[in-house]
Design a protein around this motif. Structure first.
Motif, PDB file in Angstrom:
ATOM      1  N   THR A 118       0.492  -1.230  -0.375  1.00  0.00           N
ATOM      2  CA  THR A 118       0.300  -0.141   0.049  1.00  0.00           C
ATOM      3  C   THR A 118       0.757   1.042  -0.167  1.00  0.00           C
ATOM      4  OG1 THR A 118      -2.091  -1.574   1.266  1.00  0.00           O
ATOM      5  CG2 THR A 118      -1.627   1.217   0.727  1.00  0.00           C
ATOM      6  N   TYR A 119       2.109   1.259   0.963  1.00  0.00           N
ATOM      7  CA  TYR A 119       3.443   2.444   0.815  1.00  0.00           C
ATOM      8  C   TYR A 119       3.781   2.661   0.097  1.00  0.00           C
ATOM      9  CZ  TYR A 119      -0.906   3.446   4.120  1.00  0.00           C
ATOM     10  OH  TYR A 119      -1.966   3.839   4.542  1.00  0.00           O
ATOM     11  N   ALA A 120       4.450   1.539  -1.215  1.00  0.00           N
ATOM     12  CA  ALA A 120       5.739   1.266  -1.480  1.00  0.00           C
ATOM     13  C   ALA A 120       6.926   1.956  -2.010  1.00  0.00           C
ATOM     14  CB  ALA A 120       5.577   0.300  -2.602  1.00  0.00           C
ATOM     15  N   ASP A 121       6.767   2.669  -2.079  1.00  0.00           N
ATOM     16  CA  ASP A 121       7.677   4.100  -2.078  1.00  0.00           C
ATOM     17  C   ASP A 121       7.874   4.510  -0.906  1.00  0.00           C
ATOM     18  OD1 ASP A 121       6.937   3.597  -4.905  1.00  0.00           O
ATOM     19  OD2 ASP A 121       6.482   5.110  -5.543  1.00  0.00           O
ATOM     20  N   GLN A 122       7.406   5.294  -0.397  1.00  0.00           N
ATOM     21  CA  GLN A 122       7.333   5.982   1.124  1.00  0.00           C
ATOM     22  C   GLN A 122       8.281   4.846   1.867  1.00  0.00           C
ATOM     23  OE1 GLN A 122       4.356   5.690  -0.187  1.00  0.00           O
ATOM     24  NE2 GLN A 122       3.476   7.378   0.225  1.00  0.00           N
ATOM     25  N   TYR A 123       7.541   3.340   2.032  1.00  0.00           N
ATOM     26  CA  TYR A 123       8.440   2.321   3.008  1.00  0.00           C
ATOM     27  C   TYR A 123       9.381   1.804   2.573  1.00  0.00           C
ATOM     28  CZ  TYR A 123       8.338  -1.934   5.557  1.00  0.00           C
ATOM     29  OH  TYR A 123       9.204  -2.970   6.653  1.00  0.00           O
ATOM     30  N   ALA A 124      10.063   1.551   0.677  1.00  0.00           N
ATOM     31  CA  ALA A 124      10.843   1.594   0.422  1.00  0.00           C
ATOM     32  C   ALA A 124      12.307   2.626   0.452  1.00  0.00           C
ATOM     33  CB  ALA A 124      10.639   0.805  -0.962  1.00  0.00           C
ATOM     34  N   LEU A 125      12.078   3.941   0.895  1.00  0.00           N
ATOM     35  CA  LEU A 125      12.697   4.285   1.167  1.00  0.00           C
ATOM     36  C   LEU A 125      12.839   4.517   2.170  1.00  0.00           C
ATOM     37  CD1 LEU A 125      11.616   7.977  -0.830  1.00  0.00           C
ATOM     38  CD2 LEU A 125      13.642   6.377  -1.365  1.00  0.00           C
ATOM     39  N   ARG A 126      12.614   4.251   2.947  1.00  0.00           N
ATOM     40  CA  ARG A 126      12.332   4.417   4.966  1.00  0.00           C
ATOM     41  C   ARG A 126      13.188   3.520   4.824  1.00  0.00           C
ATOM     42  NH1 ARG A 126       7.232   3.329   7.399  1.00  0.00           N
ATOM     43  NH2 ARG A 126       6.540   5.211   5.965  1.00  0.00           N
ATOM     44  N   ILE A 127      13.424   2.051   4.497  1.00  0.00           N
ATOM     45  CA  ILE A 127      13.966   0.988   4.864  1.00  0.00           C
ATOM     46  C   ILE A 127      15.208   0.481   4.222  1.00  0.00           C
ATOM     47  CG2 ILE A 127      11.922   0.078   5.935  1.00  0.00           C
ATOM     48  CD1 ILE A 127      12.035  -2.381   4.135  1.00  0.00           C
ATOM     49  N   ALA A 128      15.641   1.687   3.356  1.00  0.00           N
ATOM     50  CA  ALA A 128      16.618   1.379   2.081  1.00  0.00           C
ATOM     51  C   ALA A 128      17.966   1.530   2.959  1.00  0.00           C
ATOM     52  CB  ALA A 128      16.530   2.434   0.995  1.00  0.00           C
TER      53      ALA A 128
END
Length: 419
Positions: A118-128
């Motif tokens: 659901t929040y793929a872009d935001q979550y990917a940036l957060r955990i990268a």
């Protein structure tokens, strides 16, 4: 004893959280938008660059995530089994299996992956950043597994084609669900991809409809011809139409005539036309549109003469022709309707045989095939497998054809009815 059980339970909770992290990371890094990451990275976003770096090595990324995810799941299940057996004896094995299955499916798979998707872009940036360290830590194991897999599984030879089909699918999805502007953008983007599949032969102006200048004509005839033409560039031939000696630009001709008049000298032909005509740029008819577009940009040319494998003149193609394949027809105040096409009172169309199928399809919204023939006359000859006589009628591709005029073996005029 009790304290050790609580400690094991706390460790199991931490392992479930770690499993949730790995599961959500896999979903987020897979579902995140390539275009958005590229845009953010171009603006200096370090996390977006980390996401791109991780996804650049997808095998290493997925391998590390799977290793970490399976390790924590197995360890958590083993600890849960140990606790259950100590509490319930041998029957605790069943309780541990059921409990860990429910906990892992709900809290380590379904919920984390749903959130990550659901929040793929935001979550990917957060955990990268965290995921990057995990991938580096597990890279030795990942490399070993990848080597083993590469020895057992052959690479997909159609990878590039699959990516293009995926891109076409994305364009279709965006365009079909949008408004008129979205559908127009969809058509343009699809046309850009088609440039690498279409050749100049399919869009060129056929030699029968090319406005050409005879270098041996007198100046009055050439000026009269040019003033009656909507084009600014004309191939120049000498002797016979196949003998192309250059390309005449209207500006160059008028400038030369003005200079000759100001100097009081009468211009001599054919020397004048031959001297001011620029060298013709010849290309083979099999050239792909994408390659030709690049060639036009490199050479700073707008006009090319198309020849076949024997070097015979086939037609011309311009930069505007290629751009129209992307954005649709580009009309200006000097453009005229399709030459050689006229509507009749009975609803039919009178068409010259040398009109190209592609131009006819554009003008009338038809879908006649142009793979086996480039002109309307060529299509009739291909489909009928004969050279028909005036008055003969055929029906191909839901269109009724009647031969109106034939000169020698050339079909010069046809009447068409749409079914």
């Amino acid at each position: 004893m009790l304290s050790s059980l609580w400690l094991l339970a706390l460790i199991i909770v931490l392992l479930i959280i770690a499993s949730a992290f790995f599961s959500s990371a896999e979903t987020a890094l897979t579902a995140a938008s390539d275009a958005r990451m590229r845009q953010l990275a171009s603006k200096g976003n370090e996390r977006a660059r980390t996401v791109e770096a991780l996804r650049a090595d997808r095998e290493g990324l997925i391998g590390s995530i799977l290793i970490g995810n399976n390790a924590v799941n197995v360890l958590g299940s083993a600890l849960a089994t140990s606790i259950a057996i100590s509490l319930f004896g041998e029957g605790g094995l069943v309780w541990a299996t059921v409990a860990m299955t429910v906990l892992l499916v709900v809290f380590a798979e379904v919920m984390p992956k749903t959130y990550a998707f659901t929040y793929a872009d935001q979550y990917a940036l957060r955990i990268a950043p965290t995921l990057l360290w995990v991938v580096r830590l597990l890279s030795p194991l990942s490399l070993g597994i990848r080597f083993l897999a590469s020895q057992m599984i052959r690479p997909n030879p159609n990878g590039d084609q699959d990516r293009e089909e995926e891109l076409r699918g994305l364009i279709e999805l965006q365009g079909d669900n949008g408004n008129a502007d979205d559908r127009e953008r969809k058509a343009m983007l699809s046309s850009i991809l088609d440039l690498n599949e279409l050749s100049v032969e399919q869009i060129m102006t056929h030699r029968g409809t090319v406005s050409m200048v005879n270098a041996d004509d007198n100046i009055e005839d050439i000026l009269r011809f040019i003033l009656g033409s909507p084009h600014t560039r004309h191939p120049v031939f000498s002797g016979k139409p196949d003998n192309i000696i250059g390309v005449l630009h209207v500006k160059d001709l008028l400038r030369a005539l003005g200079e000759a008049e100001s100097s009081g000298k009468k211009p001599l032909l054919p020397q004048l036309v031959q001297n001011i005509a620029s060298d013709a740029y010849f290309i083979p008819e099999t050239t792909l549109l994408f390659d030709q577009l690049q060639a036009f940009r490199t050479r700073r040319e707008h006009f090319a003469v198309v020849v076949d494998e024997y070097g015979d003149f086939r037609g011309i193609v311009t930069l505007e022709d290629i751009l129209e394949e992307i954005v649709g027809d580009i009309d200006d105040e000097h453009d005229i309707g399709l030459a050689g096409l006229s509507a009749q009172a009975d609803g039919s169309w009178l068409v010259d045989g040398n009109v190209t199928i592609r131009d006819l399809n554009r003008a009338l919204g038809w879908h006649l095939p142009d793979e086996d023939a480039s002109t309307l006359a060529g299509l009739v000859l291909f489909e009928s497998r004969t050279i028909p006589s005036p008055g003969q009628e055929f029906r191909f591709h839901d269109i009724r054809f009647r031969i109106v005029k034939r000169e020698g073996n050339r079909l010069t005029s046809l009447r068409l009815w749409a079914s």
